[in-house]
Design an enzyme around this catalytic site. Structure first.
Site, mmCIF file in Angstrom:
data_model
loop_
_atom_site.group_PDB
_atom_site.id
_atom_site.type_symbol
_atom_site.label_atom_id
_atom_site.label_comp_id
_atom_site.label_asym_id
_atom_site.label_seq_id
_atom_site.Cartn_x
_atom_site.Cartn_y
_atom_site.Cartn_z
ATOM 1 N N ASP A 36 -8.731 12.991 36.921
ATOM 2 C CA ASP A 36 -8.916 11.552 36.754
ATOM 3 C C ASP A 36 -8.010 11.000 35.660
ATOM 4 O O ASP A 36 -8.290 11.169 34.464
ATOM 5 C CB ASP A 36 -10.398 11.302 36.407
ATOM 6 N N ASP A 220 -4.708 5.083 38.474
ATOM 7 C CA ASP A 220 -5.982 5.752 38.262
ATOM 8 C C ASP A 220 -6.402 6.606 39.454
ATOM 9 O O ASP A 220 -6.949 6.107 40.440
ATOM 10 C CB ASP A 220 -7.055 4.684 37.978
HETATM 11 C C1 LIG Z 1 -14.788 -0.570 39.774
HETATM 12 C C2 LIG Z 1 -14.012 0.056 38.681
HETATM 13 C C3 LIG Z 1 -13.733 1.530 38.736
HETATM 14 C C4 LIG Z 1 -14.809 2.343 39.430
HETATM 15 C C5 LIG Z 1 -14.399 3.810 39.570
HETATM 16 N N1 LIG Z 1 -15.257 4.464 40.517
HETATM 17 C C6 LIG Z 1 -14.895 4.591 41.779
HETATM 18 O O1 LIG Z 1 -13.847 4.189 42.251
HETATM 19 C C7 LIG Z 1 -15.907 5.368 42.623
HETATM 20 C C8 LIG Z 1 -15.525 6.837 42.570
HETATM 21 C C9 LIG Z 1 -16.565 7.731 43.121
HETATM 22 C C10 LIG Z 1 -16.176 8.919 43.646
HETATM 23 C C11 LIG Z 1 -17.120 9.790 44.200
HETATM 24 C C12 LIG Z 1 -18.462 9.445 44.192
HETATM 25 C C13 LIG Z 1 -18.855 8.251 43.659
HETATM 26 C C14 LIG Z 1 -17.916 7.361 43.129
HETATM 27 N N2 LIG Z 1 -15.918 4.833 43.996
HETATM 28 C C15 LIG Z 1 -16.510 3.630 44.194
HETATM 29 O O2 LIG Z 1 -16.985 2.979 43.263
HETATM 30 N N3 LIG Z 1 -16.544 3.161 45.486
HETATM 31 C C16 LIG Z 1 -17.189 1.889 45.794
HETATM 32 C C17 LIG Z 1 -16.253 1.045 46.613
HETATM 33 O O3 LIG Z 1 -15.829 1.797 47.756
HETATM 34 C C18 LIG Z 1 -15.099 2.975 47.392
HETATM 35 C C19 LIG Z 1 -15.991 3.916 46.624
HETATM 36 C C20 LIG Z 1 -14.542 4.585 38.255
HETATM 37 O O4 LIG Z 1 -15.490 4.401 37.541
HETATM 38 N N4 LIG Z 1 -13.569 5.516 38.059
HETATM 39 C C21 LIG Z 1 -13.619 6.394 36.882
HETATM 40 C C22 LIG Z 1 -13.739 7.865 37.332
HETATM 41 C C23 LIG Z 1 -14.843 8.103 38.387
HETATM 42 C C24 LIG Z 1 -16.260 7.954 37.804
HETATM 43 C C25 LIG Z 1 -17.334 8.286 38.841
HETATM 44 C C26 LIG Z 1 -17.113 9.667 39.419
HETATM 45 C C27 LIG Z 1 -15.734 9.841 40.019
HETATM 46 C C28 LIG Z 1 -14.647 9.483 38.982
HETATM 47 C C29 LIG Z 1 -12.339 6.216 36.031
HETATM 48 O O5 LIG Z 1 -12.327 7.168 34.958
HETATM 49 O O6 LIG Z 1 -11.202 6.378 36.891
HETATM 50 C C30 LIG Z 1 -12.228 4.819 35.331
HETATM 51 F F1 LIG Z 1 -10.976 4.684 34.865
HETATM 52 F F2 LIG Z 1 -12.505 3.858 36.190
HETATM 53 C C31 LIG Z 1 -13.169 4.767 34.149
HETATM 54 O O7 LIG Z 1 -14.287 4.340 34.309
HETATM 55 N N5 LIG Z 1 -12.659 5.168 32.974
HETATM 56 C C32 LIG Z 1 -13.450 5.131 31.797
#
Ligand SMILES: CCCC[C@H](NC(=O)[C@H](Cc1ccccc1)NC(=O)N1CCOCC1)C(=O)N[C@@H](CC1CCCCC1)C(O)(O)C(F)(F)C(=O)NC
Length: 331
Positions: A36, A220
């Site tokens: 990530d 990202d």
């Molecule tokens: C809306 C703004 C960003 C949301 C982003 N999440 C996402 O993109 C999650 C990822 C996920 C993967 C598997 C199972 C569940 C969720 N997917 C998601 O919200 N969706 C909803 C919309 O449809 C697509 C799937 C996020 O928090 N990314 C984190 C890392 C994820 C955290 C949750 C687990 C998987 C990794 C990140 O580190 O990339 C970040 F930069 F966004 C962050 O929050 N940094 C501090």
């Protein structure tokens, strides 16, 4: 050193996230982690994670590793953009991805994970590849795997070659010329506060005119979709029959049989095309005739995010030289 590891979609129906096999400790314990670039903590489900919060994930047991060491008095706690989060203690141990080994990597073991991690049985934890300034370990912040590995890498880079509904690769320490076409366009990275922040040179909807306007956002790998300013998003969905911004589904949806335009974005003079198939992310629920868009508005987030929907349309070089840059190439 150089290394290469698979990035495999965790769901065969849509690319919500990608996991990569890693080994931790002695003898090696294998876990599937989500690399990530949007965060900088390396954390894992562990023997310290309450059984009630573990549902099929593989765990790291430091007590079963002869090379693990507790980092006394250190803790971590992280909350992600989607509201998920985790916290716990810290060990150091031997850590390997794709043949690249760090002898003493900070491994953050979970004492608590939020429900969305518990229910996601395909993700055993994360490898943060953002800048180490974002690391949440207290009282002393820890270095990422990339920062620890960098001095021993042939070249201080890692690359992402994510793919649509099939495995791609992360490479460490080298740039594989067979993975891209044409030239790599490098642009500056803003490292404050610690994301791979860069400025895109503009966008176009389908075969429409390209609008040259700077769009600053983060590259990202840990975010599934692309989140951009509302003006761009409305310009895109204006071209999609039956598209609406649904409060109940939390974003733009449209009839799955709609004809979608491609989405073009610029990096420097180069242009990248996200094909219509990537822009129709998934049916809102299995079998529904309503589909959720791969492009959504960033207005509620506070930052524009070039997530997997964009990254899998390109070969991306995360260049850790001083100053860092990011390179984009077609493939
Ligand atoms: C809306 C703004 C960003 C949301 C982003 N999440 C996402 O993109 C999650 C990822 C996920 C993967 C598997 C199972 C569940 C969720 N997917 C998601 O919200 N969706 C909803 C919309 O449809 C697509 C799937 C996020 O928090 N990314 C984190 C890392 C994820 C955290 C949750 C687990 C998987 C990794 C990140 O580190 O990339 C970040 F930069 F966004 C962050 O929050 N940094 C501090």
């Amino acid at each position: 050193d150089t290394g290469s590891a698979a990035a495999t979609p965790i769901d065969p129906r849509f690319d919500i996230a990608y996991v990569t096999p890693v080994t931790i400790g002695t003898p090696p314990q294998t876990l599937q982690l989500d690399l990530d670039t949007g965060s900088s903590d390396l954390w894992v489900f562990s023997s310290h994670t309450p059984a009630s919060q573990v549902r099929g994930q593989r765990i790291y047991a430091p007590d079963k590793s002869t090379t693990s060491k507790l980092l006394n008095g250190h803790t971590w706690s992280i909350t992600y953009g989607d509201g998920s989060g985790s916290r716990g203690n810290v060990y150091t141990d031997k850590f390997t991805i794709g043949g690249v080994t760090v002898k003493s990597q900070a491994i953050e073991t979970a004492q608590q994970v939020s429900s969305s991690f518990t229910t996601e049985d395909a993700i055993d934890g994360l490898v943060g590849l953002g800048f180490s300034t974002l690391n949440t370990v207290s009282p002393n912040g820890q270095l990422t795997f990339f920062d620890n590995a960098k001095p021993n890498l042939d070249s201080p880079v890692f690359t992402a070659d994510l793919k649509y509904m099939k495995p791609g690769t992360y490479d460490f320490g080298f740039i594989d010329k067979t993975k891209y076409t044409g030239e790599i366009t490098y642009v500056p990275v803003e490292t404050d506060p610690g994301y791979w922040t860069f400025t895109s040179s503009g966008y176009g909807v389908g075969s429409g005119t390209f609008s040259s306007s700077p769009i600053t956002g983060i590259a990202d790998t840990g975010t599934s979709l692309v989140y951009l300013p509302t003006a761009i998003v409305t310009a895109y969905y204006r071209q999609v029959q039956g598209a609406t911004n649904s409060r109940s589904y939390g974003g733009y949806v449209f009839p799955c049989n709609s004809t979608l335009p491609a989405f073009v974005f610029g990096v420097g003079e180069a242009k990248f095309t996200i094909p219509p198939s990537y822009m129709s992310y998934a049916a809102v629920t299995d079998g529904s005739p309503t589909c959720f868009g791969g492009l959504q508005s960033s207005s509620g987030i506070g930052v524009n995010i070039w997530g997997d929907v964009a990254l899998k349309a390109a070969f991306v070089v995360f260049n850790g030289e001083e100053p860092p840059t990011i390179g984009w190439a077609n493939k």
